[in-house]
Structures are given as structure tokens and as C-alpha cells.
Write a protein that holds these residues in place. Structure first.
Motif, PDB file in Angstrom:
ATOM      1  N   GLU A  31      76.579  90.861  15.251  1.00  0.00           N
ATOM      2  CA  GLU A  31      75.253  91.041  15.863  1.00  0.00           C
ATOM      3  C   GLU A  31      75.284  92.014  17.041  1.00  0.00           C
ATOM      4  O   GLU A  31      74.228  92.464  17.499  1.00  0.00           O
ATOM      5  CB  GLU A  31      74.673  89.683  16.311  1.00  0.00           C
ATOM      6  CG  GLU A  31      75.270  89.092  17.579  1.00  0.00           C
ATOM      7  CD  GLU A  31      76.591  88.363  17.352  1.00  0.00           C
ATOM      8  OE1 GLU A  31      77.207  88.537  16.283  1.00  0.00           O
ATOM      9  OE2 GLU A  31      77.022  87.628  18.254  1.00  0.00           O
TER      10      GLU A  31
ATOM     11  N   PRO B  91      67.055  95.864  15.672  1.00  0.00           N
ATOM     12  CA  PRO B  91      66.005  95.951  14.653  1.00  0.00           C
ATOM     13  C   PRO B  91      65.029  94.774  14.747  1.00  0.00           C
ATOM     14  O   PRO B  91      65.424  93.671  15.138  1.00  0.00           O
ATOM     15  CB  PRO B  91      66.794  95.912  13.341  1.00  0.00           C
ATOM     16  CG  PRO B  91      68.126  96.469  13.686  1.00  0.00           C
ATOM     17  CD  PRO B  91      68.394  96.057  15.099  1.00  0.00           C
ATOM     18  N   GLU B  92      63.837  95.040  14.363  1.00  0.00           N
ATOM     19  CA  GLU B  92      62.732  94.098  14.553  1.00  0.00           C
ATOM     20  C   GLU B  92      63.038  92.691  14.034  1.00  0.00           C
ATOM     21  O   GLU B  92      62.673  91.697  14.648  1.00  0.00           O
ATOM     22  CB  GLU B  92      61.492  94.637  13.838  1.00  0.00           C
ATOM     23  CG  GLU B  92      60.211  94.084  14.387  1.00  0.00           C
ATOM     24  CD  GLU B  92      59.013  94.777  13.749  1.00  0.00           C
ATOM     25  OE1 GLU B  92      57.949  94.151  13.688  1.00  0.00           O
ATOM     26  OE2 GLU B  92      59.171  95.941  13.291  1.00  0.00           O
ATOM     27  N   GLU B  93      63.714  92.602  12.881  1.00  0.00           N
ATOM     28  CA  GLU B  93      63.997  91.303  12.266  1.00  0.00           C
ATOM     29  C   GLU B  93      64.829  90.402  13.193  1.00  0.00           C
ATOM     30  O   GLU B  93      64.852  89.191  13.051  1.00  0.00           O
ATOM     31  CB  GLU B  93      64.783  91.455  10.955  1.00  0.00           C
ATOM     32  CG  GLU B  93      64.098  92.302   9.909  1.00  0.00           C
ATOM     33  CD  GLU B  93      64.532  93.762   9.976  1.00  0.00           C
ATOM     34  OE1 GLU B  93      64.383  94.375  11.057  1.00  0.00           O
ATOM     35  OE2 GLU B  93      65.022  94.284   8.968  1.00  0.00           O
ATOM     36  N   LEU B  94      65.549  91.043  14.110  1.00  0.00           N
ATOM     37  CA  LEU B  94      66.489  90.282  14.936  1.00  0.00           C
ATOM     38  C   LEU B  94      65.968  90.012  16.345  1.00  0.00           C
ATOM     39  O   LEU B  94      66.500  89.161  17.060  1.00  0.00           O
ATOM     40  CB  LEU B  94      67.815  91.048  15.063  1.00  0.00           C
ATOM     41  CG  LEU B  94      68.516  91.389  13.741  1.00  0.00           C
ATOM     42  CD1 LEU B  94      69.678  92.344  14.006  1.00  0.00           C
ATOM     43  CD2 LEU B  94      69.018  90.136  13.056  1.00  0.00           C
TER      44      LEU B  94
ATOM     45  N   LYS C 110      71.819  86.570  10.348  1.00  0.00           N
ATOM     46  CA  LYS C 110      70.805  87.493   9.828  1.00  0.00           C
ATOM     47  C   LYS C 110      71.395  88.902   9.657  1.00  0.00           C
ATOM     48  O   LYS C 110      71.177  89.555   8.647  1.00  0.00           O
ATOM     49  CB  LYS C 110      69.624  87.525  10.815  1.00  0.00           C
ATOM     50  CG  LYS C 110      68.442  88.345  10.382  1.00  0.00           C
ATOM     51  CD  LYS C 110      67.587  87.598   9.389  1.00  0.00           C
ATOM     52  CE  LYS C 110      66.482  88.511   8.866  1.00  0.00           C
ATOM     53  NZ  LYS C 110      65.896  88.006   7.624  1.00  0.00           N
ATOM     54  N   THR C 111      72.149  89.327  10.657  1.00  0.00           N
ATOM     55  CA  THR C 111      72.759  90.657  10.593  1.00  0.00           C
ATOM     56  C   THR C 111      73.697  90.754   9.389  1.00  0.00           C
ATOM     57  O   THR C 111      73.716  91.768   8.686  1.00  0.00           O
ATOM     58  CB  THR C 111      73.542  90.950  11.892  1.00  0.00           C
ATOM     59  OG1 THR C 111      72.686  90.745  12.998  1.00  0.00           O
ATOM     60  CG2 THR C 111      74.053  92.375  11.919  1.00  0.00           C
TER      61      THR C 111
ATOM     62  N   GLU D  32      73.571  89.071   6.645  1.00  0.00           N
ATOM     63  CA  GLU D  32      72.750  89.178   5.430  1.00  0.00           C
ATOM     64  C   GLU D  32      72.303  90.615   5.203  1.00  0.00           C
ATOM     65  O   GLU D  32      72.371  91.148   4.100  1.00  0.00           O
ATOM     66  CB  GLU D  32      71.479  88.319   5.560  1.00  0.00           C
ATOM     67  CG  GLU D  32      71.682  86.852   5.256  1.00  0.00           C
ATOM     68  CD  GLU D  32      70.417  86.053   5.564  1.00  0.00           C
ATOM     69  OE1 GLU D  32      69.305  86.628   5.475  1.00  0.00           O
ATOM     70  OE2 GLU D  32      70.553  84.869   5.931  1.00  0.00           O
ATOM     71  N   MET D  33      71.830  91.213   6.274  1.00  0.00           N
ATOM     72  CA  MET D  33      71.326  92.583   6.184  1.00  0.00           C
ATOM     73  C   MET D  33      72.438  93.555   5.811  1.00  0.00           C
ATOM     74  O   MET D  33      72.252  94.463   4.983  1.00  0.00           O
ATOM     75  CB  MET D  33      70.657  93.001   7.503  1.00  0.00           C
ATOM     76  CG  MET D  33      69.350  92.246   7.774  1.00  0.00           C
ATOM     77  SD  MET D  33      68.871  92.284   9.522  1.00  0.00           S
ATOM     78  CE  MET D  33      68.482  94.015   9.741  1.00  0.00           C
TER      79      MET D  33
END
Length: 713
Positions: free
Chosen positions: A215, A301-304, A315-316, A318-319
Motif C-alpha cells: 500500500e 488512487p481514489e479507490e484507496l 485492496k492494493t 487486488e488491484m
RNA sequence: GGGCGGUUAGCUCAGUUGGUUAGAGCACCUCGUUUACACCGAGGGGGUCAGAGGUUCGAAUCCUCUACCGCCCACCA
């Protein structure tokens, strides 16, 4: 014989009364007329907000040392005090606030400080009384608290002087930061715990890197490789590409990189890792933060955005996986820093803090110990202590908590916040006079608790006007668990402040564990309260039991057997004394002397002389457990089992008409003399019972208290 | 990864300059109602001192290695 003596010893009828008599008579204060060398111990100040634990009860070691020295005729000072214990107390009070649905931010710094002070003062009284229950002969008239105005004033002075000498600096650096407590922490307040985690190998285009913290890739400033590592020689000076965001970062060479670890290429994240911060400085890399002081993700990034690091990591990954950048994911065990007090994961974050340049201070401390100017006992603590001084980093002394001593500084607020100006001062006028007009704000940071307590021997004596007489102090006696946190720092600061060592000897005792040998802790629920033990066994028995088990800095357990043994011993002493008093009858001794009038007397005297030498020697050598056993054995198995039994023949009952009167008189003297001396020798271990018996001994011209009797050599 | 401490009787532990049959408390067994104490007294059983090797006239104690337990330090991605 004083007929009121009960058949067994009842400490609850004795202890409170005796302590009060001592305290009121002023015998705890040093006798400054005494001509021998001064002797002093500063009590390690317990947390003013806490209650007593078994570790505090072990300060009986200090009472033992101090009582003996006092009886030997030295001007003797044992100085009490309490510590505000910054983070610990603040955490505790914030819990209270939380129950009412409040936080410290609802109160603001000043009101919060005020309320925490009230909260602390309430506990402080209870705690100090508990020290009295243990019989500690502390000079209460000298008591200090770390937030007393005169203490604060010295701490401020120290800070100013250190700053003037260039030993204090303010810097925006990576520090251990607790997002729960909203403050920086010292290195030593972070505990590393082994956790399961994953090692991720990521594709950075030209190179692959391994990391446990994907992350943070968004804060990467470079990829570093070892200059000797041939695999990467051609890549140095080229760039790599951060996955997902596609940002180009340089590939640099740095000796810190270990080719054997990971892929041999290291992602450098200056704002979120101590090593990377250093590498960043060496290569002038940008310091980009992706975690803010609330522990939320930023500049990602926005998702995080706004996620906590742990969630952001998943999440990172996964991305990364979806985008094909994840090369490998391998489960590993690794050490993760946690806050000692709250247990949360500690993030290295970039924040402005105050630092003490420790090298000049620590190397001096190290030399002093190497030269043997301070004796550290047990000896096996010397080496770790030297290593600590050798490897110490600059000390972050500022905290963002509100409960503590405010760092005296005023900042001039400029438009360009990166160029902050400040003046070390307690008042704004001084800052204005120095810088001229402008907007100023007072610093809200407080000092690390250990910054003030590291000056404790100096401060307590200075504020009591006893510095010249009692500094350096004689002994620093405390648990080995705060060797680095406190003792080592006192040596550093003491030397800097006074050019003298703060104490001649350090004696480190072991921990008191529960009966199964586990460390006591609130969370385990296995804490034994010394006050409970005192009400069950009596203070003397608790003391004797603890001291009996003090052997070479080893940990001990709260052992029921030893407590019972001690209580039984108190009862034995009590009854032996009753017997002597009975045999002495209504006789009152004058010019007490031991004169052998039988073989039993002669044998006894020989054994006694050997015993006294051995006992004193063991006490001199800090062998408190051994000495306890020595006197236990002598009193019970020599004095009681052998000698007292023999005197039944020398003072028979019933008394024959024609019995030798002089034999009777001398035996009475001998018994009284022996008992008096044994009580004197026992007194530092078990002050209450010995005082109680001493008071009723039929001896003319006694001292007011056994506490101030002459020691027996 | 480095360092420190521990491993001695059933249990909890002592044992500091290597030296007579290895100690204490508790527990256990036998005996004892003596004018202090049954929270007592007299006596007793119980240990190849973690293991292996070494130094020594002699080792629980010194040296080397091993095993297990505990603690501390450490910025292995």
C-alpha cells in the motif's frame, strides 16, 4: 513481664500505630548533625495516578539499605516523589472521558490538563499511603511531583541549555507515531511482535521488488540497489515504473541495500520507513506521505483514499493482481511494531518533532561506566547498558499529548509554513521582542515523560536545597525492566547537568511474577496487590518474603509458601521475645552487657560473633536473600532452639531457694542483650515488629526508637 | 540475526573467589500434650546438581558444545 502480649503476633494492631509515631517524631528526616558520610537514595517515582504493585513493594530493598545506614549513624536521606507518567495517565483519563462520551478534544488542552491533574491527585494520595503501609522510612517533607512548578522550571532550563549548546533540534523526520494516541513515541515504547504477513513481489517494469507493504508503493521515491550487485549494474541511473500509477522513479545505488534480501532491489519510501528516510536524505529524494496522522490513506488512487493501511493493503494487492503486476505472494512471519500501551500497530510517519542529539551525552555515559565510576549490579547488565549507549539514536523528546510538561516554545506563523521560526521561551512577549510583530502561536507539544524523570536525582535534590550535601546519590535501586528507559538516561542527563555521576551504584532487582511465573498484567488478570498481601500476612512478613527471594537480579514469584514461612517467622520472633520477657520478669537491665557464665553462653557468643560478621558482609554485598536466610537461621535454630532452651536451666522454673542469684541476673542480661541486638539486626527487614518489641524491652536508657538505635557490627 | 538469564530434593528456590557426606522453606514419615511459640520441638526419608566432552588431586561451581524454557535488543525489504 508485660502481660498484655498476645500469644501470637497480630500485625494489624501494631503497624499503623508505629508508623504514625515514627512519622510524627521526624525520624525519617536525615540527621544532618551526624558526621559520617551522607547516604541517599531517591525513590523511583511511581506513577502518581497508579496504585501500588508488587514491583513497588520491592522498594523494600531501599528501605532496608536506608534503615541500616541510618542506624550506622550516616546522615541518611530517602526522598519520595511521584511521576505524572504522561502517556500512561493520559490514556487512563481518556478512557474515563470516553465513558461519558467525551474526548480530550471536547475539553481542549488547558481544561483537559486541569481535569487530568485533579484525577491524578486523587489517586496520588492513596498511593502514597500504600507506601506507608509497607513501612517505608521515606522523608515525606521532601516529596516532589514531576509537575511541581519548581520541577517544571528546571526541566525548562535544561531544555534551554541543551538548545543553546546545539544539542536540541527541531526536524521533520520519520518517527514512531500512534494514530490512536495522536502522538509520537520513543523507539523504546514500540514493541515488536511477530505477526503473520505476506511478502509480495511486484513488477516495476525494469526491476522486481519485494515488499510487505504494497500500500505504500504510491509513496515510493526510488528503487535502490547495492552498488556491488552485478545483477543491477546496468540499471543504475535508469528508471523503474510504479505499478498502477505508472510514475517513473530513479534506480539508485546505496550501500544499505542487502543483495541477499528480497529481490536485491529495494523500494524506497522515505516518508514511511526509517531506513528509507535515511536513504532519501542521502540521495535527496522527495518525501511523499500516503498515510496521514489519523492513519488514513492520502495521495493514493481514489479507490484507496481514506482507508486504513491494512485495508488499503488488501485492496492494493487486488488491484495489482488484476493488473498483472503481482509476481508472487508468499506467507511469511515478520516483526511488526506495536504501541506498548495501546497495542495498536505503529506507523513510521513524517512529522515535525523535537530531538535531543544524544551522541555527546551517551558516549560520555558509556565512558563513565567503562571506567567503573558507576557500579552496576548485577554485573551482567553492564554490557547491555554499554551497547545501548553505543547504538542510541537521537531521542525524540516531544509528544503531542496534553498531559505533561509543555515544551516552552513560541512559533511565528509565516505564510511559508516550511520555514517556521521559533523561540524557546515561556512567554510570547519574549518572542515578540525577538522577532518583532507577527502572529505567534504557543507550542502545544509536551516533553516525553522520561525527559523529566531522567533528571530526577538532580531535580529532587536541587529543589530541596540538598544538592550539595547528597549529590551524587548513593544507590539507584529499581527494576531491570527500566534500565534503558530510565536508568541509562539518568546517567546521561546527570553527567551532562552536573559533571558528576548521579549515583554511585545501580542495583537492579528482578520482576515479581505471579505464582506460576508469568509476568503480572492487568490484561491477564493475574495482578497481586501488595496491600491485599499486607492485610493477609502483615507488612513485615510481606517484606521479609520478598527480600528473602531477592537473589542476584533474578525474577521471583509471589509464593504462598514463602509468605507463610515469613509470617511464621514473625510469630516465632514474637514468642521468643515473650519468653525472654517472661524470664526477665520484673527485672530492668542497666548497662547491658553479654558476659558468658556457662558453656552454653560461651558457645552462643562464638556463634553469634560469626553470624554478625557473615550477616553484615552479605548486606554489604547486596545479597539480601542470603542475609535474610542467615538471620532467619540464626534466630530460629541457634538463638531459639539452642540458646533459649539452655537458659531454661540457667533460670529454672520454679526457682530453687538456694539458686545462684548472679547467674540468674547475668543470664537475664545475656538474653536481653542478645534479643536486643537481633532485633536491631532484623529491623531493616521487618521494621514494625522489631519496633513493637523494642518498645517494651525492660532496658534503661533506650533510644526513642529502635529505628535510631546503633547498628550492630 | 545478536545478547542475557535459567535448567539443583515431589513443589518453590538458595548455593560469589572449585574443597569435607549438596542446603532452605513447603510437602511427606516417626515420635513428643516440657512453665515462649502446634504459626511448636526432636528425628527421618528424598537429589547420577538438563545432557555430552574437557581442565583439575578435586567441578553444581571453570572451559567447549548440545537441548529445552524465559527475557531483552535489532530499520532482513
Amino acid at each position: 513481664m508485660p502481660q498484655e502480649l498476645s500469644k501470637s503476633y497480630e500485625p494489624q494492631n501494631v503497624e499503623g500505630r508505629i508508623y504514625k509515631a515514627w512519622e510524627q517524631s521526624g525520624v525519617f528526616a536525615p540527621n544532618l548533625n551526624a558526621t559520617k558520610s551522607p547516604y541517599s537514595i531517591i525513590l523511583p517515582p511511581p506513577n502518581a495516578n497508579g496504585s501500588l504493585h508488587m514491583g513497588h513493594a520491592l522498594y523494600a530493598i531501599q528501605d532496608l539499605l536506608v534503615r541500616r545506614k541510618r542506624m550506622q549513624g550516616h546522615p541518611t536521606l530517602w526522598l519520595p516523589g511521584t511521576d505524572h507518567a504522561g502517556i500512561e495517565t493520559q490514556t487512563e483519563f481518556e478512557k474515563q472521558l470516553k465513558k461519558d462520551g467525551k474526548s480530550r478534544f471536547d475539553l481542549g488542552p488547558d481544561e483537559f490538563y486541569k481535569q487530568t491533574l485533579e484525577f491524578t491527585m486523587k489517586s496520588q494520595g492513596v498511593m502514597l499511603n500504600q507506601l506507608r503501609l509497607l513501612g517505608f522510612s521515606l522523608d515525606w517533607s521532601k516529596e516532589k511531583f514531576t509537575l511541581d512548578p519548581d520541577v517544571i522550571s528546571i526541566v525548562h532550563d535544561t531544555f534551554k541549555k541543551l538548545h543553546t549548546q546545539g544539542l536540541i533540534y527541531r526536524a521533520n523526520r520519520v518517527v514512531n507515531y500512534s494514530v490512536v494516541q495522536q502522538t509520537s513515541l520513543a523507539d523504546i515504547e514500540v514493541k515488536f511482535i511477530e505477526k503473520d504477513g505476506f511478502m509480495y513481489t511486484l513488477n516495476y517494469g525494469t526491476v522486481r521488488i519485494a515488499t510487505t507493504r504494497p500500500e505504500t508503493i504510491f509513496a515510493d521515491a526510488a528503487i535502490a540497489v547495492n552498488p556491488e550487485d552485478e545483477r543491477f549494474t546496468e540499471l543504475i541511473g535508469k528508471t523503474a515504473t510504479i505499478p498502477l500509477v505508472g510514475r517513473q522513479i530513479p534506480i539508485i545505488a546505496d550501500n544499505h541495500v542487502d543483495p541477499k534480501l528480497g529481490t536485491g532491489a529495494l523500494k524506497v519510501t522515505p516518508a514511511h520507513d526509517f531506513n528509507d528516510y535515511e536513504i532519501g536524505l542521502r540521495h535527496n529524494l522527495p518525501q511523499l506521505s500516503v498515510i496521514d496522522l489519523q492513519g488514513k490513506m492520502i495521495n493514493v488512487p481514489e479507490e484507496l483514499l481514506g482507508l486504513k493501511p491494512a485495508a488499503a493493503r488488501e485492496k492494493t494487492v487486488e488491484m495489482l493482481e488484476a493488473a498483472g503486476f503481482l509476481v508472487e505472494k508468499k506467507p511469511i512471519k515478520h516483526m511488526v511494531g506495536h504501541a506498548e500501551r495501546t497495542g495498536e500497530v505503529i506507523e513510521p510517519l513524517l512529522t515535525p518533532q523535537w530531538f535531543l542529539k544524544v551522541k555527546p551525552l551517551s558516549s560520555r555515559a558509556k565512558e563513565t561506566i567503562e571506567k567503573g565510576q558507576i557500579t552496576i549490579l548485577p554485573e551482567h547488565f553492564v554490557k547491555p547498558c554499554l551497547d545501548w549507549f553505543e547504538n542510541m539514536y537521537d531521542w525524540c523528546i516531544s509528544r503531542q499529548i496534553w498531559w505533561g510538561i509543555r515544551i516552552p516554545v513560541f512559533y511565528r506563523t509565516n505564510d511559508d509554513t516550511s520555514k517556521e521560526e521559533y523561540l524557546i521561551s515561556e512567554n510570547e512577549e519574549e518572542a515578540r521582542a525577538y522577532f518583532g510583530d507577527g502572529n505567534y502561536r504557543s507550542g502545544t507539544d509536551t516533553f516525553d515523560t522520561w525527559f523529566s524523570s531522567s533528571q530526577w536525582p538532580y531535580i529532587t535534590l536541587k529543589t530541596n536545597n540538598l544538592f550539595d550535601q547528597f549529590y551524587p546519590t548513593s544507590v539507584m535501586e529499581t527494576g531491570y525492566d527500566i534500565l534503558y528507559k530510565w536508568v541509562a538516561r539518568m546517567i546521561m542527563m546527570g553527567l551532562w547537568q552536573t559533571d558528576k555521576i548521579p549515583f554511585e551504584t545501580v542495583y537492579l532487582h528482578g520482576l515479581v511474577n505471579d505464582k506460576t511465573g508469568r509476568k503480572m498484567s492487568k490484561s491477564k488478570g493475574n495482578v497481586v496487590n501488595p496491600v491485599d498481601l499486607i492485610s493477609q500476612f502483615g507488612a513485615d512478613a510481606v517484606r521479609f518474603s520478598l527480600l528473602y527471594q531477592v537473589t542476584g537480579g533474578q525474577d521471583q514469584r509471589v509464593a504462598d509458601d514463602t509468605l507463610k514461612m515469613s509470617r511464621t517467622f514473625m510469630n516465632k520472633i514474637w514468642n521468643a521475645s515473650r519468653f525472654v520477657l517472661m524470664k526477665v520478669d520484673d527485672y530492668e537491665a542497666e548497662n547491658l552487657e553479654f558476659v558468658a557464665v556457662s558453656d552454653a553462653d560461651r558457645e552462643m557468643k562464638v556463634k553469634y560473633d560469626e553470624f554478625v560478621i557473615e550477616y553484615n558482609k552479605q548486606l554489604e554485598q547486596y545479597r539480601f536473600g542470603q542475609a535474610a536466610e542467615t538471620i532467619y537461621h540464626f534466630f530460629w535454630h541457634q538463638f531459639c532452639d539452642v540458646y533459649v532452651e539452655k537458659t531454661k536451666e540457667q533460670i529454672p522454673f520454679p526457682m530453687p531457694d538456694n539458686f545462684d542469684e548472679s547467674m540468674v541476673k547475668q543470664t537475664r542480661d545475656n538474653l536481653l542483650w542478645m534479643l536486643r541486638n537481633l532485633l536491631v539486626l532484623l529491623h531493616p527487614y521487618i521494621p514494625f515488629i522489631t519496633e513493637e518489641i523494642y518498645q517494651i524491652l525492660p532496658i534503661k536508657n533506650k533510644k526513642q526508637f529502635i529505628m535510631v538505635e546503633d547498628w550492630v557490627e
